[in-house]
Design an enzyme around this catalytic site. Structure first.
Site, PDB file in Angstrom:
ATOM      1  N   LYS A  13       0.840  -1.212   0.000  1.00  0.00           N
ATOM      2  CA  LYS A  13       0.000   0.000   0.000  1.00  0.00           C
ATOM      3  C   LYS A  13       0.872   1.257   0.000  1.00  0.00           C
ATOM      4  CE  LYS A  13      -1.923  -1.004   3.952  1.00  0.00           C
ATOM      5  NZ  LYS A  13      -1.137  -2.206   4.304  1.00  0.00           N
ATOM      6  N   ARG A  88      -9.085   1.206   9.702  1.00  0.00           N
ATOM      7  CA  ARG A  88      -8.663  -0.156  10.033  1.00  0.00           C
ATOM      8  C   ARG A  88      -9.661  -0.880  10.916  1.00  0.00           C
ATOM      9  NH1 ARG A  88      -2.794   0.931   9.318  1.00  0.00           N
ATOM     10  NH2 ARG A  88      -1.713  -1.017   9.667  1.00  0.00           N
ATOM     11  N   ARG A 127      12.143  -5.505   4.255  1.00  0.00           N
ATOM     12  CA  ARG A 127      11.799  -4.079   4.068  1.00  0.00           C
ATOM     13  C   ARG A 127      12.806  -3.177   4.780  1.00  0.00           C
ATOM     14  NH1 ARG A 127       5.976  -1.754   5.279  1.00  0.00           N
ATOM     15  NH2 ARG A 127       6.247  -2.806   7.284  1.00  0.00           N
ATOM     16  N   ARG A 160      12.091  -1.421  10.427  1.00  0.00           N
ATOM     17  CA  ARG A 160      11.085  -1.020  11.415  1.00  0.00           C
ATOM     18  C   ARG A 160      11.033  -2.006  12.576  1.00  0.00           C
ATOM     19  NH1 ARG A 160       5.646   0.391   8.075  1.00  0.00           N
ATOM     20  NH2 ARG A 160       4.779  -0.812   9.798  1.00  0.00           N
ATOM     21  N   ARG A 171       0.615  -8.868  14.063  1.00  0.00           N
ATOM     22  CA  ARG A 171      -0.068  -7.833  13.261  1.00  0.00           C
ATOM     23  C   ARG A 171      -1.006  -8.484  12.244  1.00  0.00           C
ATOM     24  NH1 ARG A 171       4.774  -4.872  10.751  1.00  0.00           N
ATOM     25  NH2 ARG A 171       3.250  -3.619   9.640  1.00  0.00           N
TER      26      ARG A 171
HETATM   27  P1  AP5 Z   1       4.957  -1.623   1.780  1.00  0.00           P
HETATM   28  O1  AP5 Z   1       4.569  -0.794   0.612  1.00  0.00           O
HETATM   29  O2  AP5 Z   1       5.792  -0.988   2.864  1.00  0.00           O
HETATM   30  O3  AP5 Z   1       3.670  -2.334   2.390  1.00  0.00           O
HETATM   31  P2  AP5 Z   1       2.440  -1.746   3.203  1.00  0.00           P
HETATM   32  O4  AP5 Z   1       1.209  -2.388   2.667  1.00  0.00           O
HETATM   33  O5  AP5 Z   1       2.464  -0.239   3.198  1.00  0.00           O
HETATM   34  O6  AP5 Z   1       2.791  -2.365   4.615  1.00  0.00           O
HETATM   35  P3  AP5 Z   1       2.850  -1.780   6.099  1.00  0.00           P
HETATM   36  O7  AP5 Z   1       3.459  -2.857   6.946  1.00  0.00           O
HETATM   37  O8  AP5 Z   1       3.509  -0.433   6.150  1.00  0.00           O
HETATM   38  O9  AP5 Z   1       1.370  -1.650   6.431  1.00  0.00           O
HETATM   39  P4  AP5 Z   1       0.743  -1.619   7.789  1.00  0.00           P
HETATM   40  O10 AP5 Z   1      -0.600  -1.313   7.332  1.00  0.00           O
HETATM   41  O11 AP5 Z   1       0.821  -2.741   8.703  1.00  0.00           O
HETATM   42  O12 AP5 Z   1       1.660  -0.553   8.591  1.00  0.00           O
HETATM   43  P5  AP5 Z   1       1.406   0.956   8.966  1.00  0.00           P
HETATM   44  O13 AP5 Z   1       2.665   1.674   8.848  1.00  0.00           O
HETATM   45  O14 AP5 Z   1       0.185   1.461   8.281  1.00  0.00           O
HETATM   46  O15 AP5 Z   1       5.717  -2.926   1.224  1.00  0.00           O
HETATM   47  C1  AP5 Z   1       6.291  -3.864   2.097  1.00  0.00           C
HETATM   48  C2  AP5 Z   1       7.658  -4.340   1.538  1.00  0.00           C
HETATM   49  O16 AP5 Z   1       7.426  -5.083   0.342  1.00  0.00           O
HETATM   50  C3  AP5 Z   1       8.596  -3.201   1.146  1.00  0.00           C
HETATM   51  O17 AP5 Z   1       9.921  -3.600   1.469  1.00  0.00           O
HETATM   52  C4  AP5 Z   1       8.416  -3.043  -0.376  1.00  0.00           C
HETATM   53  O18 AP5 Z   1       9.605  -2.600  -1.011  1.00  0.00           O
HETATM   54  C5  AP5 Z   1       8.073  -4.465  -0.779  1.00  0.00           C
HETATM   55  N1  AP5 Z   1       7.092  -4.522  -1.867  1.00  0.00           N
HETATM   56  C6  AP5 Z   1       6.006  -3.721  -2.027  1.00  0.00           C
HETATM   57  N2  AP5 Z   1       5.299  -4.105  -3.117  1.00  0.00           N
HETATM   58  C7  AP5 Z   1       5.972  -5.179  -3.617  1.00  0.00           C
HETATM   59  C8  AP5 Z   1       5.727  -6.039  -4.744  1.00  0.00           C
HETATM   60  N3  AP5 Z   1       4.667  -5.848  -5.561  1.00  0.00           N
HETATM   61  N4  AP5 Z   1       6.608  -7.061  -4.963  1.00  0.00           N
HETATM   62  C9  AP5 Z   1       7.676  -7.258  -4.148  1.00  0.00           C
HETATM   63  N5  AP5 Z   1       7.957  -6.464  -3.079  1.00  0.00           N
HETATM   64  C10 AP5 Z   1       7.098  -5.445  -2.819  1.00  0.00           C
HETATM   65  O19 AP5 Z   1       0.998   0.814  10.514  1.00  0.00           O
HETATM   66  C11 AP5 Z   1       1.947   0.457  11.498  1.00  0.00           C
HETATM   67  C12 AP5 Z   1       1.269   0.445  12.866  1.00  0.00           C
HETATM   68  O20 AP5 Z   1       0.729   1.757  13.171  1.00  0.00           O
HETATM   69  C13 AP5 Z   1       0.073  -0.493  13.008  1.00  0.00           C
HETATM   70  O21 AP5 Z   1       0.475  -1.813  13.327  1.00  0.00           O
HETATM   71  C14 AP5 Z   1      -0.698   0.181  14.167  1.00  0.00           C
HETATM   72  O22 AP5 Z   1      -0.106  -0.083  15.407  1.00  0.00           O
HETATM   73  C15 AP5 Z   1      -0.509   1.662  13.875  1.00  0.00           C
HETATM   74  N6  AP5 Z   1      -1.581   2.214  13.026  1.00  0.00           N
HETATM   75  C16 AP5 Z   1      -1.428   2.749  11.772  1.00  0.00           C
HETATM   76  N7  AP5 Z   1      -2.619   3.142  11.293  1.00  0.00           N
HETATM   77  C17 AP5 Z   1      -3.541   2.847  12.242  1.00  0.00           C
HETATM   78  C18 AP5 Z   1      -4.965   3.001  12.315  1.00  0.00           C
HETATM   79  N8  AP5 Z   1      -5.661   3.516  11.313  1.00  0.00           N
HETATM   80  N9  AP5 Z   1      -5.577   2.577  13.448  1.00  0.00           N
HETATM   81  C19 AP5 Z   1      -4.888   2.066  14.480  1.00  0.00           C
HETATM   82  N10 AP5 Z   1      -3.552   1.885  14.467  1.00  0.00           N
HETATM   83  C20 AP5 Z   1      -2.879   2.272  13.356  1.00  0.00           C
END
Ligand code: AP5
Length: 219
Positions: A13, A88, A127, A160, A171
């Protein structure tokens, strides 16, 4: 376009939101990046959030709803936005409806990034993210030109805290329990678009662009 990117951790994403922001100028609003920035700065929000984020739990709805409500009222979202990581929970989705209604706006599409748990675990282990602006890389699938340095701003790349394997597994459980039900919530409204997020980064981007083009034409 007013977009939500929905899907599990590691689905890509953030990667796709950054590409769309860079190439089409639609601002990415990543709640994860907002929380990590607050944690880095040691603000009150950051101190509150750290307890949950490092354990792989969701930050409580009241905190997140307030944060996103403020962000969506900022002027640079007027011509569109990509919500990456929000909503979420059902409570967050309902609160989003209320904020958008108050702003006399609505969602154009909710993009669901579909990917297997096995792929997620492989992706998150490799990552790396940059210190300065959270640009996303992968040691194998999207390596930086200079190992350990960001291509865009030269800042250090780091792993991270919540990408450790046991936290990733937790998660994932949280995602399946609390966030996955939103797929049906948005499907029933007719605005869900599913993308095969197993494909390579540029192929996922091409599918996303095509989907958005079709949405714009059908308006
Ligand atoms: P990447 O693009 O980083 O994936 P992502 O879907 O953005 O994954 P995240 O882990 O960041 O999502 P998340 O939703 O858990 O974390 P967030 O930061 O929002 O890609 C991942 C890896 O794969 C990278 O290395 C990339 O290069 C590679 N890649 C990408 N596409 C690829 C492809 N097609 N092929 C091969 N490789 C690929 O949230 C973190 C924490 O914050 C949560 O756990 C929670 O505690 C808190 N939080 C955030 N938002 C909320 C909310 N709304 N409510 C409550 N808590 C929240």
């Amino acid at each position: 376009m007013n977009l939500v990117f929905l899907g599990p951790l590691g689905a890509g994403k953030g990667t796709q939101a950054q590409l769309l922001q860079e190439r089409e100028g639609i601002p990415q609003i990543s709640t994860g990046d907002m929380l990590r920035q607050a944690m880095g700065e040691g603000t009150e929000l950051g101190r509150k959030a750290r307890v949950y984020v490092d354990r792989g739990e969701l930050v409580p709805d009241d905190v997140m709803i307030g944060l996103i409500g403020e962000r969506l009222r900022e002027p640079n979202t007027r011509r569109g936005f990509i919500l990456d990581g929000y909503p979420r929970t059902l409570g967050q989705a309902q609160a989003l409806d209320r904020v958008l209604e108050a702003l006399e706006r609505s969602l154009d599409a909710v993009v669901y990034f579909q990917v297997s748990d096995k792929t997620i675990i492989h992706r998150l282990g490799g990552r790396r993210v940059c210190r300065k602006a959270a640009h996303i890389f992968h040691v194998e699938f999207h390596p930086p030109r200079i190992p350990g340095r960001c291509d865009f701003d030269g800042s250090e790349l780091f792993q991270r805290e919540d990408d450790k394997e046991e936290t990733v597994r937790h998660r994932l459980e949280v995602y399946h329990r609390q966030t996955e039900p939103l797929v049906e919530f948005y499907r029933s409204r007719g605005i869900l678009e599913t993308i095969n997020a197993e494909a390579e980064i540029e192929d996922v981007y091409a599918a996303l662009r095509e989907m958005l083009r079709a949405r714009v034409e059908s308006r």
